[in-house]
Scaffold this motif. Structure first.
Motif, PDB file in Angstrom:
ATOM      1  N   ASN A 111     -10.677   6.015  -2.664  1.00  0.00           N
ATOM      2  CA  ASN A 111     -10.977   5.043  -3.716  1.00  0.00           C
ATOM      3  C   ASN A 111      -9.719   4.319  -4.188  1.00  0.00           C
ATOM      4  OD1 ASN A 111     -13.661   5.792  -3.600  1.00  0.00           O
ATOM      5  ND2 ASN A 111     -13.553   7.133  -5.377  1.00  0.00           N
ATOM      6  N   LYS A 112      -8.606   5.028  -4.250  1.00  0.00           N
ATOM      7  CA  LYS A 112      -7.351   4.415  -4.646  1.00  0.00           C
ATOM      8  C   LYS A 112      -6.937   3.351  -3.625  1.00  0.00           C
ATOM      9  CE  LYS A 112      -3.626   4.043  -7.177  1.00  0.00           C
ATOM     10  NZ  LYS A 112      -3.688   3.515  -8.522  1.00  0.00           N
ATOM     11  N   ILE A 113      -7.076   3.676  -2.356  1.00  0.00           N
ATOM     12  CA  ILE A 113      -6.724   2.704  -1.312  1.00  0.00           C
ATOM     13  C   ILE A 113      -7.613   1.482  -1.393  1.00  0.00           C
ATOM     14  CG2 ILE A 113      -6.696   2.311   1.192  1.00  0.00           C
ATOM     15  CD1 ILE A 113      -5.800   5.285   1.446  1.00  0.00           C
ATOM     16  N   LYS A 114      -8.899   1.678  -1.663  1.00  0.00           N
ATOM     17  CA  LYS A 114      -9.814   0.535  -1.826  1.00  0.00           C
ATOM     18  C   LYS A 114      -9.358  -0.345  -2.975  1.00  0.00           C
ATOM     19  CE  LYS A 114     -14.107   2.418   0.055  1.00  0.00           C
ATOM     20  NZ  LYS A 114     -15.496   2.781  -0.261  1.00  0.00           N
TER      21      LYS A 114
ATOM     22  N   PRO B 192      -4.999  14.913  -5.826  1.00  0.00           N
ATOM     23  CA  PRO B 192      -6.216  14.102  -5.710  1.00  0.00           C
ATOM     24  C   PRO B 192      -7.010  14.465  -4.447  1.00  0.00           C
ATOM     25  CG  PRO B 192      -4.344  12.721  -6.267  1.00  0.00           C
ATOM     26  CD  PRO B 192      -3.797  14.080  -5.933  1.00  0.00           C
ATOM     27  N   SER B 193      -8.308  14.448  -4.583  1.00  0.00           N
ATOM     28  CA  SER B 193      -9.194  14.731  -3.452  1.00  0.00           C
ATOM     29  C   SER B 193      -9.127  13.601  -2.442  1.00  0.00           C
ATOM     30  CB  SER B 193     -10.638  14.882  -3.948  1.00  0.00           C
ATOM     31  OG  SER B 193     -11.128  13.616  -4.407  1.00  0.00           O
TER      32      SER B 193
ATOM     33  N   VAL C  44       0.841  -1.198   0.000  1.00  0.00           N
ATOM     34  CA  VAL C  44       0.000   0.000   0.000  1.00  0.00           C
ATOM     35  C   VAL C  44       0.876   1.248   0.000  1.00  0.00           C
ATOM     36  CG1 VAL C  44      -1.670   1.338   1.338  1.00  0.00           C
ATOM     37  CG2 VAL C  44      -1.973  -1.130   1.100  1.00  0.00           C
ATOM     38  N   ASP C  45       1.931   1.226   0.795  1.00  0.00           N
ATOM     39  CA  ASP C  45       2.844   2.368   0.877  1.00  0.00           C
ATOM     40  C   ASP C  45       3.430   2.676  -0.500  1.00  0.00           C
ATOM     41  OD1 ASP C  45       4.426   4.405   2.012  1.00  0.00           O
ATOM     42  OD2 ASP C  45       6.008   3.007   2.584  1.00  0.00           O
ATOM     43  N   GLU C  46       3.891   1.647  -1.180  1.00  0.00           N
ATOM     44  CA  GLU C  46       4.492   1.842  -2.502  1.00  0.00           C
ATOM     45  C   GLU C  46       3.490   2.434  -3.489  1.00  0.00           C
ATOM     46  OE1 GLU C  46       6.287  -0.884  -6.116  1.00  0.00           O
ATOM     47  OE2 GLU C  46       6.314  -1.697  -4.085  1.00  0.00           O
ATOM     48  N   HIS C  47       2.308   1.845  -3.578  1.00  0.00           N
ATOM     49  CA  HIS C  47       1.304   2.298  -4.541  1.00  0.00           C
ATOM     50  C   HIS C  47       0.762   3.693  -4.194  1.00  0.00           C
ATOM     51  CE1 HIS C  47       1.005  -1.267  -7.066  1.00  0.00           C
ATOM     52  NE2 HIS C  47       1.121  -1.988  -5.958  1.00  0.00           N
ATOM     53  N   LEU C  48       0.524   3.915  -2.923  1.00  0.00           N
ATOM     54  CA  LEU C  48      -0.025   5.205  -2.496  1.00  0.00           C
ATOM     55  C   LEU C  48       1.003   6.323  -2.686  1.00  0.00           C
ATOM     56  CD1 LEU C  48      -2.680   6.268  -1.412  1.00  0.00           C
ATOM     57  CD2 LEU C  48      -1.850   5.819   0.903  1.00  0.00           C
TER      58      LEU C  48
END
Length: 146
Positions: free
Chosen positions: A140-143, A133-134, A115-119
């Motif tokens: 939504n990205k985290i989901k 991003p809002s 998650v850290d890498e993608h976020l």
């Protein structure tokens, strides 16, 4: 023969636009607010309630809000790449940071590195003056990552 090279392109979010005095000032506000909370965080979880009460008295926020802010920064420390990016840009306001914490609730620790890498990649600017991003888009990205 003289070679002329273009200056390096700097990528940043609109909230960090160096040519916008309001963006510059608000970046300083986000930075100051973040660093004050970080400095006030208890080092020992046993003192969480005491630190929350002390921070609430010093800042005028509720004890619950103080606890939420501490929990949010604690969660951010569990995302070292995003934490480093935040310390570099101070682009994420408290609302977005709290949204990240809430969206990660219940996630097993073993999944945090992914998650850290993608976020971090998602929240790193890819163009000059890019819209940040809002909170909803971040949620939504985290989901989608989970």
């Amino acid at each position: 023969m003289t070679t002329v090279t273009a200056p390096p392109t700097t990528y940043y979010y609109t909230v960090n636009n160096p040519d916008d005095p309001d963006a510059v000032d608000m970046t300083k506000v986000r930075q100051a607010e973040f660093l004050v909370i970080e400095r006030a965080m208890p080092e020992d979880e046993d003192f969480f309630d005491v630190a929350s009460a002390r921070f609430a008295l010093s800042t005028g926020v509720s004890k619950t809000r103080a606890g939420d802010l501490f929990a949010t920064l604690e969660q951010l420390h569990d995302l070292p790449q995003l934490d480093a990016l935040q310390h570099q840009l101070f682009h994420l306001d408290l609302y977005r940071l709290i949204t990240i914490t809430k969206a990660l609730a219940g996630l097993e620790r073993k999944h945090l590195p992914r998650v850290d890498e993608h976020l971090t990649d998602y929240l790193t600017p890819q163009a000059p003056n890019q819209d940040l991003p809002s909170a909803q888009k971040i949620k939504n990205k985290i989901k989608a990552i989970r």
